[in-house]
Write a protein that holds these residues in place. Structure first.
Motif, mmCIF file in Angstrom:
data_model
loop_
_atom_site.group_PDB
_atom_site.id
_atom_site.type_symbol
_atom_site.label_atom_id
_atom_site.label_comp_id
_atom_site.label_asym_id
_atom_site.label_seq_id
_atom_site.Cartn_x
_atom_site.Cartn_y
_atom_site.Cartn_z
ATOM 1 N N PRO A 122 0.797 -1.228 0.000
ATOM 2 C CA PRO A 122 0.000 0.000 0.000
ATOM 3 C C PRO A 122 0.830 1.278 0.000
ATOM 4 N N LEU A 123 2.036 1.220 0.547
ATOM 5 C CA LEU A 123 2.868 2.419 0.610
ATOM 6 C C LEU A 123 3.441 2.807 -0.756
ATOM 7 N N THR A 124 3.285 1.941 -1.756
ATOM 8 C CA THR A 124 3.761 2.253 -3.103
ATOM 9 C C THR A 124 2.647 2.803 -3.995
ATOM 10 N N VAL A 125 1.434 2.894 -3.460
ATOM 11 C CA VAL A 125 0.276 3.304 -4.253
ATOM 12 C C VAL A 125 0.095 4.823 -4.183
ATOM 13 N N ARG A 126 0.006 5.443 -5.351
ATOM 14 C CA ARG A 126 -0.256 6.887 -5.404
ATOM 15 C C ARG A 126 -1.695 7.148 -4.970
ATOM 16 N N PHE A 127 -1.939 8.319 -4.397
ATOM 17 C CA PHE A 127 -3.284 8.645 -3.931
ATOM 18 C C PHE A 127 -4.300 8.645 -5.068
ATOM 19 N N THR A 128 -3.894 9.025 -6.277
ATOM 20 C CA THR A 128 -4.838 9.000 -7.397
ATOM 21 C C THR A 128 -5.291 7.571 -7.689
ATOM 22 N N ASP A 129 -4.348 6.623 -7.616
ATOM 23 C CA ASP A 129 -4.713 5.218 -7.825
ATOM 24 C C ASP A 129 -5.515 4.688 -6.649
ATOM 25 N N ILE A 183 -6.878 5.643 5.160
ATOM 26 C CA ILE A 183 -7.208 4.371 4.502
ATOM 27 C C ILE A 183 -5.935 3.635 4.107
ATOM 28 N N GLN A 184 -4.961 4.364 3.586
ATOM 29 C CA GLN A 184 -3.690 3.744 3.201
ATOM 30 C C GLN A 184 -3.022 3.091 4.414
ATOM 31 N N SER A 210 -13.607 12.969 -1.042
ATOM 32 C CA SER A 210 -12.327 12.449 -0.573
ATOM 33 C C SER A 210 -11.360 13.608 -0.350
ATOM 34 N N ASN A 211 -10.392 13.374 0.550
ATOM 35 C CA ASN A 211 -9.314 14.346 0.717
ATOM 36 C C ASN A 211 -8.054 13.593 1.141
ATOM 37 N N GLU A 212 -6.964 14.313 1.234
ATOM 38 C CA GLU A 212 -5.685 13.673 1.524
ATOM 39 C C GLU A 212 -5.691 12.952 2.870
ATOM 40 N N SER A 213 -6.298 13.539 3.880
ATOM 41 C CA SER A 213 -6.283 12.898 5.199
ATOM 42 C C SER A 213 -7.113 11.612 5.203
ATOM 43 N N LYS A 214 -8.222 11.593 4.485
ATOM 44 C CA LYS A 214 -9.022 10.362 4.397
ATOM 45 C C LYS A 214 -8.247 9.277 3.657
ATOM 46 N N LEU A 215 -7.619 9.647 2.556
ATOM 47 C CA LEU A 215 -6.851 8.667 1.789
ATOM 48 C C LEU A 215 -5.659 8.146 2.591
ATOM 49 N N GLU A 216 -5.016 9.035 3.331
ATOM 50 C CA GLU A 216 -3.881 8.620 4.144
ATOM 51 C C GLU A 216 -4.322 7.645 5.247
ATOM 52 N N HIS A 226 -7.520 6.306 -4.704
ATOM 53 C CA HIS A 226 -8.881 6.853 -4.846
ATOM 54 C C HIS A 226 -9.683 5.991 -5.815
ATOM 55 N N LYS A 227 -9.081 5.654 -6.942
ATOM 56 C CA LYS A 227 -9.752 4.819 -7.949
ATOM 57 C C LYS A 227 -10.072 3.435 -7.383
ATOM 58 N N TYR A 228 -9.103 2.811 -6.705
ATOM 59 C CA TYR A 228 -9.325 1.480 -6.130
ATOM 60 C C TYR A 228 -10.488 1.503 -5.141
ATOM 61 N N ILE A 229 -10.541 2.538 -4.322
ATOM 62 C CA ILE A 229 -11.588 2.630 -3.300
ATOM 63 C C ILE A 229 -12.957 2.812 -3.933
ATOM 64 N N THR A 230 -13.056 3.732 -4.869
ATOM 65 C CA THR A 230 -14.364 4.012 -5.471
ATOM 66 C C THR A 230 -14.877 2.851 -6.312
ATOM 67 N N GLU A 231 -13.998 1.933 -6.689
ATOM 68 C CA GLU A 231 -14.404 0.759 -7.463
ATOM 69 C C GLU A 231 -14.718 -0.460 -6.598
ATOM 70 N N LEU A 232 -14.559 -0.343 -5.281
ATOM 71 C CA LEU A 232 -14.871 -1.472 -4.396
ATOM 72 C C LEU A 232 -16.370 -1.762 -4.398
ATOM 73 N N ASP A 233 -16.714 -3.042 -4.293
ATOM 74 C CA ASP A 233 -18.119 -3.422 -4.152
ATOM 75 C C ASP A 233 -18.671 -2.793 -2.885
ATOM 76 N N GLY A 234 -19.783 -2.139 -2.986
ATOM 77 C CA GLY A 234 -20.424 -1.555 -1.824
ATOM 78 C C GLY A 234 -20.035 -0.118 -1.550
ATOM 79 N N PHE A 235 -19.063 0.430 -2.298
ATOM 80 C CA PHE A 235 -18.690 1.827 -2.054
ATOM 81 C C PHE A 235 -19.858 2.717 -2.454
#
Length: 72
Positions: free
Chosen positions: A26-33, A59-60, A51-57, A35-44
């Motif tokens: 997970p530490l190699t994943v850019r926030f743009t990617d 989750i990461q 979304s914002n940087e603190s939420k993504l951080e 964000h995409k992975y999260i929004t594509e999850l079943d049930g999202f």
């Protein structure tokens, strides 16, 4: 059917990301990617634009904890 998940469900999202991408550090994943992975999850069901940087951080970091647990 998967339950609805939102940006604030950091632990659940971390678990789902670990299940979906078990070999990805997970530490190699850019926030743009991330964000995409999260929004594509079943049930999202949240607004992708709230979304914002603190939420993504948060989750990461939850995903990273799952990644470390799975690696040990």
């Amino acid at each position: 059917m998967a339950r609805e998940i939102h940006w604030t469900d950091t632990e659940e999202i971390g678990i789902q990301l670990q299940e979906k991408f078990p070999d990805l550090d997970p530490l190699t994943v850019r926030f743009t990617d991330l964000h995409k992975y999260i929004t594509e999850l079943d049930g999202f069901a949240d607004d992708p634009s709230t979304s914002n940087e603190s939420k993504l951080e948060a989750i990461q970091m939850a995903w990273y904890e799952e990644f470390k647990d799975a690696s040990s």
